[in-house]
Design a protein around this motif. Structure first.
Motif, PDB file in Angstrom:
ATOM      1  N   VAL A  61       9.955  38.894 -30.913  1.00 31.42           N
ATOM      2  CA  VAL A  61      10.135  38.066 -32.192  1.00 31.42           C
ATOM      3  C   VAL A  61       9.584  38.768 -33.168  1.00 31.42           C
ATOM      4  O   VAL A  61       8.176  38.808 -33.457  1.00 31.42           O
ATOM      5  N   GLY A  62      10.001  39.596 -34.425  1.00 30.44           N
ATOM      6  CA  GLY A  62       9.352  40.233 -35.536  1.00 30.44           C
ATOM      7  C   GLY A  62       9.109  39.258 -36.832  1.00 30.44           C
ATOM      8  O   GLY A  62      10.284  38.594 -37.092  1.00 30.44           O
ATOM      9  N   LEU A  63       8.325  39.432 -37.611  1.00 28.10           N
ATOM     10  CA  LEU A  63       8.019  38.233 -38.554  1.00 28.10           C
ATOM     11  C   LEU A  63       8.162  39.279 -39.901  1.00 28.10           C
ATOM     12  O   LEU A  63       7.333  40.343 -40.092  1.00 28.10           O
ATOM     13  N   GLU A  64       8.977  38.904 -40.663  1.00 28.74           N
ATOM     14  CA  GLU A  64       9.447  39.332 -41.939  1.00 28.74           C
ATOM     15  C   GLU A  64       8.138  39.673 -42.850  1.00 28.74           C
ATOM     16  O   GLU A  64       7.367  38.928 -42.807  1.00 28.74           O
ATOM     17  N   ALA A  88      12.289  31.792 -45.715  1.00 25.06           N
ATOM     18  CA  ALA A  88      13.357  30.904 -45.945  1.00 25.06           C
ATOM     19  C   ALA A  88      14.522  31.322 -46.765  1.00 25.06           C
ATOM     20  O   ALA A  88      14.376  31.972 -47.864  1.00 25.06           O
ATOM     21  N   GLY A  89      15.886  30.743 -46.567  1.00 18.50           N
ATOM     22  CA  GLY A  89      17.108  31.036 -47.274  1.00 18.50           C
ATOM     23  C   GLY A  89      17.742  32.269 -46.918  1.00 18.50           C
ATOM     24  O   GLY A  89      18.739  32.538 -47.427  1.00 18.50           O
ATOM     25  N   LYS A  90      17.212  33.207 -46.153  1.00 17.18           N
ATOM     26  CA  LYS A  90      17.858  34.437 -45.663  1.00 17.18           C
ATOM     27  C   LYS A  90      18.888  34.300 -44.381  1.00 17.18           C
ATOM     28  O   LYS A  90      19.716  35.150 -44.510  1.00 17.18           O
ATOM     29  N   LEU A  91      18.561  33.648 -43.446  1.00 14.58           N
ATOM     30  CA  LEU A  91      19.099  33.613 -42.198  1.00 14.58           C
ATOM     31  C   LEU A  91      20.576  32.813 -42.576  1.00 14.58           C
ATOM     32  O   LEU A  91      20.493  31.781 -42.837  1.00 14.58           O
ATOM     33  N   PRO A  92      21.682  33.200 -42.275  1.00 12.80           N
ATOM     34  CA  PRO A  92      22.953  32.355 -42.258  1.00 12.80           C
ATOM     35  C   PRO A  92      23.128  31.364 -41.616  1.00 12.80           C
ATOM     36  O   PRO A  92      24.254  30.368 -41.993  1.00 12.80           O
ATOM     37  N   GLY A  93      22.767  31.366 -40.238  1.00 13.48           N
ATOM     38  CA  GLY A  93      23.214  30.575 -39.347  1.00 13.48           C
ATOM     39  C   GLY A  93      22.341  29.005 -39.473  1.00 13.48           C
ATOM     40  O   GLY A  93      21.598  28.970 -40.387  1.00 13.48           O
ATOM     41  N   ALA A  94      22.398  28.162 -38.331  1.00 15.16           N
ATOM     42  CA  ALA A  94      21.416  27.098 -38.239  1.00 15.16           C
ATOM     43  C   ALA A  94      19.943  27.419 -37.964  1.00 15.16           C
ATOM     44  O   ALA A  94      19.808  28.460 -36.950  1.00 15.16           O
ATOM     45  N   ALA A 107       4.391  30.118 -47.724  1.00 17.76           N
ATOM     46  CA  ALA A 107       5.588  30.666 -47.685  1.00 17.76           C
ATOM     47  C   ALA A 107       6.535  29.656 -46.613  1.00 17.76           C
ATOM     48  O   ALA A 107       5.552  29.027 -45.968  1.00 17.76           O
ATOM     49  N   GLU A 108       7.453  29.923 -46.354  1.00 14.44           N
ATOM     50  CA  GLU A 108       8.389  29.166 -45.273  1.00 14.44           C
ATOM     51  C   GLU A 108       9.132  30.242 -44.495  1.00 14.44           C
ATOM     52  O   GLU A 108       9.684  31.135 -45.093  1.00 14.44           O
ATOM     53  N   ILE A 109       8.996  30.070 -43.144  1.00 17.42           N
ATOM     54  CA  ILE A 109       9.734  31.013 -42.258  1.00 17.42           C
ATOM     55  C   ILE A 109      10.706  30.271 -41.500  1.00 17.42           C
ATOM     56  O   ILE A 109      10.740  29.068 -41.315  1.00 17.42           O
ATOM     57  N   GLU A 110      11.885  31.036 -41.103  1.00 20.16           N
ATOM     58  CA  GLU A 110      12.847  30.402 -40.241  1.00 20.16           C
ATOM     59  C   GLU A 110      13.532  31.241 -39.017  1.00 20.16           C
ATOM     60  O   GLU A 110      13.395  32.597 -39.114  1.00 20.16           O
TER      61      GLU A 110
END
Ligand SMILES: O=P(O)(O)OC[C@H]1O[C@H](OP(=O)(O)OP(=O)(O)O)[C@H](O)[C@@H]1O
Ligand SMILES: Nc1ncnc2[nH]cnc12
Length: 182
Positions: A61-64, A88-94, A107-110
């Motif tokens: 798992v790599g962190l942007e 946040a807001g970059k990944l298209p799925g759930a 920041a917020e990560i997903e």
């Protein structure tokens, strides 16, 4: 690369200090000279891939964003998959998401909720551990999936900040590796 100290010396020699970036008072640890050197980048990739192998990881798992640059070749070298944790807001799925504070902001990560399954053993990879906020948020995200977290590895820890203690507390028995402390 023969010893841990030689690796640390090589990697450390390719990290550049940029004072007052992105804000006054922050010494930014710039890894672009390391990325531009195939010997150093290759040695870093090899070392982190060996960690992934030792821990029996099935996913990196790599962190942007810098964790993508390091984590993707590590996953390929280890023969395992790569899963991005994005802002946040970059990944298209759930997604599952987590807010956190940075040395110079918040920041917020997903993560895509379906990218990690109960069969997965996860190694989280990033370049810098500063306050530990990003890593702690990523640990929380992975633990909300069915996968098992088996390690967290970074190129460098900023030793003058308490991030190392923070992530060790969050990780418990799960191994933590910083190839360099600066
Ligand atoms: O330990 P912390 O205080 O949380 O800081 C470490 C994080 O900060 C940097 O990422 P940043 O969010 O600046 O993004 P970038 O990789 O996109 O440059 C770095 O790559 C780590 O992910
Ligand atoms: N001082 C720093 N240099 C590079 N990346 C960072 N991420 C958080 N703090 C940092």
């Amino acid at each position: 690369m023969s010893t841990h100290d030689e690796l640390a010396e090589l990697l450390g020699s390719r990290v550049r200090d940029i004072p007052d970036h992105p804000k006054p008072g922050i010494v930014f640890k710039d890894i672009t000279p390391l990325l531009a050197d195939p010997v150093a980048f290759g040695a870093l990739t090899e070392a982190l891939a060996a960690t992934a192998g030792r821990l029996g990881a099935t996913k990196v798992v790599g962190l942007e964003a810098r964790g993508f640059i390091l984590g993707a070749p590590v996953a390929l070298a280890a023969g395992i998959g790569f899963v991005p944790v994005r802002k946040a807001g970059k990944l298209p799925g759930a997604t599952l998401s987590q807010s956190y504070d940075l040395e110079y902001g918040s920041a917020e990560i997903e993560i895509h909720a379906e990218d990690l399954t109960a069969d997965d053993r996860v190694l989280i990879v990033d370049d810098v551990l500063a306050t530990g906020g990003t890593a702690e948020a990523a640990i929380g995200l992975v633990r909300r999936t069915p996968a098992r977290l088996v390690g967290l590895a970074v190129l460098m820890e900023l030793g003058f900040l308490p991030g190392g203690t923070r992530v060790r507390d969050a990780l418990g028995e799960v191994p933590y590796q910083a190839l360099l402390t600066v």
